[in-house]
Design a protein around this motif. Sequence first.
Motif, PDB file in Angstrom:
ATOM      1  N   SER A 129      41.809 -37.891  16.359  1.00 51.03           N
ATOM      2  CA  SER A 129      41.344 -36.677  15.685  1.00 51.03           C
ATOM      3  C   SER A 129      40.145 -36.956  14.790  1.00 51.03           C
ATOM      4  CB  SER A 129      42.481 -36.078  14.842  1.00 51.03           C
ATOM      5  OG  SER A 129      42.840 -36.967  13.799  1.00 51.03           O
ATOM      6  N   TYR A 130      39.841 -38.240  14.608  1.00 51.64           N
ATOM      7  CA  TYR A 130      38.695 -38.652  13.800  1.00 51.64           C
ATOM      8  C   TYR A 130      37.887 -39.642  14.627  1.00 51.64           C
ATOM      9  CZ  TYR A 130      36.007 -39.835   9.638  1.00 51.64           C
ATOM     10  OH  TYR A 130      34.991 -39.996   8.716  1.00 51.64           O
ATOM     11  N   TYR A 149      41.895 -33.120  20.315  1.00 53.99           N
ATOM     12  CA  TYR A 149      42.143 -32.298  19.130  1.00 53.99           C
ATOM     13  C   TYR A 149      41.076 -31.215  18.994  1.00 53.99           C
ATOM     14  CZ  TYR A 149      45.385 -35.962  17.610  1.00 53.99           C
ATOM     15  OH  TYR A 149      46.419 -36.862  17.540  1.00 53.99           O
ATOM     16  N   ASP A 150      41.460 -30.136  18.318  1.00 53.36           N
ATOM     17  CA  ASP A 150      40.506 -29.082  17.988  1.00 53.36           C
ATOM     18  C   ASP A 150      39.514 -29.578  16.924  1.00 53.36           C
ATOM     19  OD1 ASP A 150      41.768 -27.189  19.663  1.00 53.36           O
ATOM     20  OD2 ASP A 150      43.252 -26.753  18.105  1.00 53.36           O
ATOM     21  N   GLU A 151      38.469 -28.820  16.730  1.00 53.01           N
ATOM     22  CA  GLU A 151      37.501 -29.039  15.648  1.00 53.01           C
ATOM     23  C   GLU A 151      36.777 -30.374  15.740  1.00 53.01           C
ATOM     24  OE1 GLU A 151      39.580 -28.441  11.964  1.00 53.01           O
ATOM     25  OE2 GLU A 151      40.243 -26.430  12.488  1.00 53.01           O
ATOM     26  N   MET A 152      36.627 -30.917  16.957  1.00 55.07           N
ATOM     27  CA  MET A 152      35.908 -32.181  17.109  1.00 55.07           C
ATOM     28  C   MET A 152      34.390 -32.007  17.087  1.00 55.07           C
ATOM     29  SD  MET A 152      38.168 -34.498  17.021  1.00 55.07           S
ATOM     30  CE  MET A 152      37.382 -35.982  17.648  1.00 55.07           C
ATOM     31  N   ASP A 153      33.936 -30.740  16.963  1.00 55.35           N
ATOM     32  CA  ASP A 153      32.503 -30.521  16.799  1.00 55.35           C
ATOM     33  C   ASP A 153      32.022 -30.969  15.426  1.00 55.35           C
ATOM     34  OD1 ASP A 153      33.983 -28.499  15.629  1.00 55.35           O
ATOM     35  OD2 ASP A 153      32.594 -26.902  16.160  1.00 55.35           O
ATOM     36  N   ARG A 154      32.950 -31.438  14.579  1.00 59.57           N
ATOM     37  CA  ARG A 154      32.562 -32.110  13.333  1.00 59.57           C
ATOM     38  C   ARG A 154      31.826 -33.411  13.629  1.00 59.57           C
ATOM     39  NH1 ARG A 154      37.805 -33.645  10.561  1.00 59.57           N
ATOM     40  NH2 ARG A 154      38.537 -33.736  12.735  1.00 59.57           N
ATOM     41  N   LYS A 158      28.891 -29.607  20.177  1.00 60.33           N
ATOM     42  CA  LYS A 158      29.918 -28.681  20.647  1.00 60.33           C
ATOM     43  C   LYS A 158      29.808 -28.411  22.138  1.00 60.33           C
ATOM     44  CE  LYS A 158      32.135 -24.364  19.246  1.00 60.33           C
ATOM     45  NZ  LYS A 158      32.127 -23.259  18.250  1.00 60.33           N
ATOM     46  N   ALA A 307      46.972 -34.262  11.209  1.00 59.57           N
ATOM     47  CA  ALA A 307      46.712 -33.134  12.111  1.00 59.57           C
ATOM     48  C   ALA A 307      48.020 -32.537  12.611  1.00 59.57           C
ATOM     49  CB  ALA A 307      45.851 -33.596  13.288  1.00 59.57           C
TER      50      ALA A 307
END
Length: 375
Positions: A129-130, A149-154, A158, A307
């Motif tokens: 997740s990181y 995991y979601d939000e990996m556009d960090r 994207k 997470a």
Amino acid sequence: MATHLKVIISGGGTGGHIFPAISIANALKEKDPDTEILFVGAEGRMEMQKVPAAGYEIVGLPIMGLDRKRWWRNFKVLYKLFVSKRRVKKTIREFAPHVAVGVGGYASAPTLQVAASMGIPTVLQEQNSYAGLTNKMLSKHAHAICVAYDEMDRFFPKEKLVLTGNPIRQELLTQTKNQEEALQTYNWTGNKKTVLILGGSLGARTINEAVKAHLSTMANSSVQFIWQTGKLYIEDAKRALEEIGNPQNIYASDFVTDMATAYKAADLVISRAGASSISEIALLGKASILVPSPNVAEDHQTKNAQALVKKQAALMITDAQAVSQLIPTALTTVEDQSTLRKLSEQVRLLAHPDAANVIAQKIIDIALQHQKNNL
């Protein structure tokens, strides 16, 4: 397919990288048995045995990780990186892959860097997740990044992200025993709750210390325990069990070879928070207590566990709390049917049962496009 595809899969170092990589390779072969697959790993690491055992050819690189404490040793690391890149270039010229896939581990960085520089499309599989520094660097030239995991556009562009989940060992999906039959493997019956304690193939020192600190309590409880100690700790565990009379409700082994049966027997799993372990727990719908290892890059196991905790899909106990809190928490949790049910239901929502096939199809699509562009 008009022409069979050639795929390089690179990475390894731990089972958490190797088993998903083999699952992806198997999925590629199922879609087209003529697909040629070549693995690239690190010399002296686990993949050099596990990959040939799974039926695939592997090339070893003399690659090693950076020494963050003794910087002067990194001159040797840089030399080995140089040699590894030359070997990868030679391998790519000879094998002529249509796509290169990186699953994490020492070998993936030079392999994907060289592949990209030679015009070969690349695919990343980020399990955590990181995201680690290597994958963030490799993502600049990747054609697709498969994430769990979601939000990996960090961390990644994207438009390159594909939410696939992490592939797991196939044998976990083909288990036919029910829980009663699984428990019989340990000469137990189904009238007691069972906790599966995992620390990896080498073992997790803190988890083992937590167990040893509460062995008498465990022995006198109405709970059964499957304790995988890891090979570094099995003799110590055996001595500790002998001192309390080798209780029948605690089964200790250095390594659980039949993980499918062990999971089926368990009502609650205690585990580190590696990406593969979490994926297995999710797909099997197991209630769990996660104890993140503090000895990993970017503390990614804590972020993996958090997470799940955020979605009420697992409990977490820090490594520092484990000796005092882990076993008491497990004993309370495993007897709480409501909590077990809630954790199981929530973690199943995070499962991706078709991850290997989804990743394989993405690899095929990219490889076919590369073929088409180079006709």
